[in-house]
Write an enzyme that holds these catalytic residues in place. Structure first.
Site, PDB file in Angstrom:
ATOM      1  N   ASP A  48     -51.504 -33.864  15.274  1.00  0.00           N
ATOM      2  CA  ASP A  48     -52.582 -34.856  15.170  1.00  0.00           C
ATOM      3  C   ASP A  48     -52.045 -36.251  15.450  1.00  0.00           C
ATOM      4  OD1 ASP A  48     -54.272 -33.267  12.341  1.00  0.00           O
ATOM      5  OD2 ASP A  48     -54.386 -32.901  14.509  1.00  0.00           O
ATOM      6  N   TYR A 102     -52.690 -24.246  10.301  1.00  0.00           N
ATOM      7  CA  TYR A 102     -53.256 -25.552   9.976  1.00  0.00           C
ATOM      8  C   TYR A 102     -52.671 -25.990   8.641  1.00  0.00           C
ATOM      9  CZ  TYR A 102     -56.639 -25.131  13.727  1.00  0.00           C
ATOM     10  OH  TYR A 102     -57.234 -25.029  14.952  1.00  0.00           O
TER      11      TYR A 102
END
Lengths: 120, 476
Positions: free
Chosen positions: B290, B433
């Site tokens: 990210d 994740y």
């Protein structure tokens, strides 16, 4: 995306009121919700929802019923099947006891929440 | 004084392919061909004269050397004006203007279909009026290649059969577009080049002349040329580090505005683009993190493909300089092991994305402080493999398919920092994740750290500490 759940002011989340209305014993999702097809990246076949569309009915031990509606216009992304096996989750832990996840049909925040009121 | 043509004719006479035996015969043939208004170069071709100085641009025009009357200004009905020194010069100039640092080039030539028809027409005329072995006539494309090669030789560029740099030359001639129509009508296949050529071979001389004149009819316009150049992509591979947050891997633009000011691809790609003078580049990383997550340790493997590079030779030192500059100027994005790689070396990047494990370090906040027992419990559990069931995170659900993915945590360790903040180290399978494992994502990732600690948790900062794929080979 919007996560739909019980507002903090909802009677079911007030332990005092629950003494009068009873505890949650069952969460019954609407047929069109349970039968919906949510597949693939684009989720093309997903169920279309209007603010008034019923998502589920919550039944209490005293026989009371509370209907939860979509509240916004959009497309169904997910409904919380955990509530079928563990219905008290909806009042015990509102976060994990969410009802559904909806993709709004517009990006405009004003339009999305036009039928909603802010929490006091 | 022997003219260039005389020398060429002498050479031709000595060649075993030719049926010509005297200079007179050749000059007669030249005269016959000249009647058709063919250009000098086509005349040379149909006399079976091999390539040499006679084909090159000369002061004395060829027709004069051959003792023929002046050429008409009309374009040649055989080659449609394709065989011209001006055209060859134009092509060479288009190439040199691109400033490729290549010493070799390949030519790709596309001629109008009518060329094949007119070639056959001229062959028929030749058989009837000269002694030329018509099946051994010099090819028009080869001739153009020869002319262009002569021009490029002035710039030290050699024409070869196959290399990384290519000049695509295409000719179009609207005036003779219908020439091959009579052949297309016979086949039910489309107007394709292959079909036309096949039909021509199958067609007899008599059949041919019934539909098309021999010698070929005159034309008034020249063929128009389109020249384009391209070069095989060059690949620069390495590992990137992201030392600051709010940097996306590639430019992140929503509704015309940049969400993050910088991107890894631009910080590393722009200097490489300037160096290789390529048209554009794309960056491919072995996975990504990210924008708000740092990439530490030895970095994440990636490669940058440079499209149509003008400079590909002696890049090593300059590439090292790019790596060094990023490091010494404390750039938020840096590179390691930056080097030129082969196209086939890029496959490993994508393979590694699926298979290799990653190491993370996270700053986690818990709603309730954890007891010593709880910490020990989690650490013990973390010594063994933990299998997670992760539903597609809500934050990406709008663009990914709704699935439940099983992912393994290979190691988990938690330590108290201060107050409700803890440091958590994780080693996990590719595609896990991490943020969702920490907060549980509304109970859609189980087990979760919040679940294990019996307390709501959230992740404040995340760093990737190691991407365990060995690429590229360490710098020398």
């Amino acid at each position: 995306l919007c996560v739909i759940g019980l507002a903090s002011s909802h009677p079911l989340l007030d332990p005092e009121l629950r003494k009068h209305i009873g505890d949650v014993i069952k969460v019954e999702f609407a047929d069109n919700v349970k039968n919906s097809v949510i597949k693939g990246k684009r989720k093309k076949q997903s169920l279309r929802l209007m603010p008034s569309t019923k998502l589920c009915t919550i039944h209490t031990s005293d026989g009371k019923e509370y209907v939860v509606r979509a509240a916004i216009k959009g497309v169904l992304m997910e409904w919380n099947a955990r509530l079928e096996t563990d219905p008290t989750l909806v009042s015990r832990c509102p976060e994990q006891g969410f009802v559904a996840i909806i993709k709004p049909s517009t990006d405009d925040n004003q339009k999305i929440f036009s039928d909603c009121v802010p929490e006091i | 004084m022997t003219s260039v043509v005389d020398a060429a004719i002498a050479e031709c006479l000595s060649s075993p392919d030719s049926k010509y035996e005297t200079i007179e015969q050749i000059k007669d043939a030249a005269s016959a061909l000249h009647q058709t208004h063919a250009c000098s170069l086509c005349i040379l071709r149909f006399l079976q004269i091999p390539f040499g100085p006679v084909y090159q641009d000369q002061d004395t025009p060829l027709y004069e050397q051959l003792g023929l009357s002046e050429q008409s200004a009309e374009p040649c009905p055989v080659c449609l004006g394709i065989l011209s020194h001006d055209v060859a010069r134009q092509i060479a100039e288009k190439y040199t203007s691109q400033d490729f640092d290549a010493q070799q080039v390949t030519l790709g030539i596309e001629v109008p279909k009518s060329i094949y028809v007119r070639h056959r027409s001229m062959q028929i005329f030749c058989s009837a009026n000269t002694m030329t072995q018509v099946h051994n006539v010099v090819d028009v494309k080869d001739t153009l290649k020869y002319l262009v090669a002569q021009q490029l030789a002035n710039h030290n560029v050699a024409v070869v059969a196959e290399c990384d740099t290519q000049i695509d030359i295409a000719f179009a001639h609207a005036e003779t577009a219908r020439d091959c129509q009579f052949l297309a009508d016979q086949t039910n296949m489309a107007n394709s080049r292959v079909a036309i050529v096949a039909k021509l071979t199958a067609c007899s001389d008599a059949e041919f002349t019934a539909h098309f004149a021999s010698p070929p009819p005159l034309v008034t316009t020249r063929a128009l040329v389109t020249v384009s150049t391209k070069r095989a992509s060059i690949f620069v591979g390495g590992r990137y580090l992201k030392l600051e947050r709010n940097i996306s891997q590639t430019p992140f633009i929503v509704e015309g505005r940049r969400v993050t000011e910088h991107s890894v691809s631009e910080i590393i790609g722009n200097p490489i683009q300037q160096l290789t003078k390529c048209d554009s580049y794309n960056m491919v990383g072995s996975g990504r993190e990210d924008a708000d997550v740092r990439m530490l340790g030895d970095g994440r493997p990636f490669y940058i493909e440079c499209i149509n590079p003008r400079r590909t030779r002696t890049l090593d030192e300059d590439i090292c300089n790019i790596e060094r500059t990023l490091s010494t100027t404390n750039s938020p994005v840096q590179a390691r092991r930056l080097q030129v790689i082969r196209a086939q070396d890029t496959a490993i990047i994508k393979e590694g994305e699926e298979n290799k494990t990653k190491h993370y370090c996270a700053l986690v906040w818990f709603a309730h402080e954890l007891s010593q027992e709880k910490l020990a419990e989690i650490n013990d559990l973390g010594k063994h493999e933990i299998v997670l069931e992760q539903k597609t995170p809500v934050r990406v659900l709008h663009r990914r398919a709704p699935l439940t993915r099983p992912r393994k945590l290979l190691a988990l360790a938690i330590e108290h920092i201060e107050g409700r903040f803890y440091r958590v180290r994780i080693e996990s399978e590719a595609g896990t994740y991490i943020k969702e494992f920490v907060h549980g994502d509304l109970g859609r990732t189980v087990p979760s750290l919040a679940g294990l600690a019996d307390s709501p948790a959230d992740i404040f900062e995340l760093d990737v500490e190691c991407v365990s794929l060995d690429f590229p080979p360490p710098a020398i």
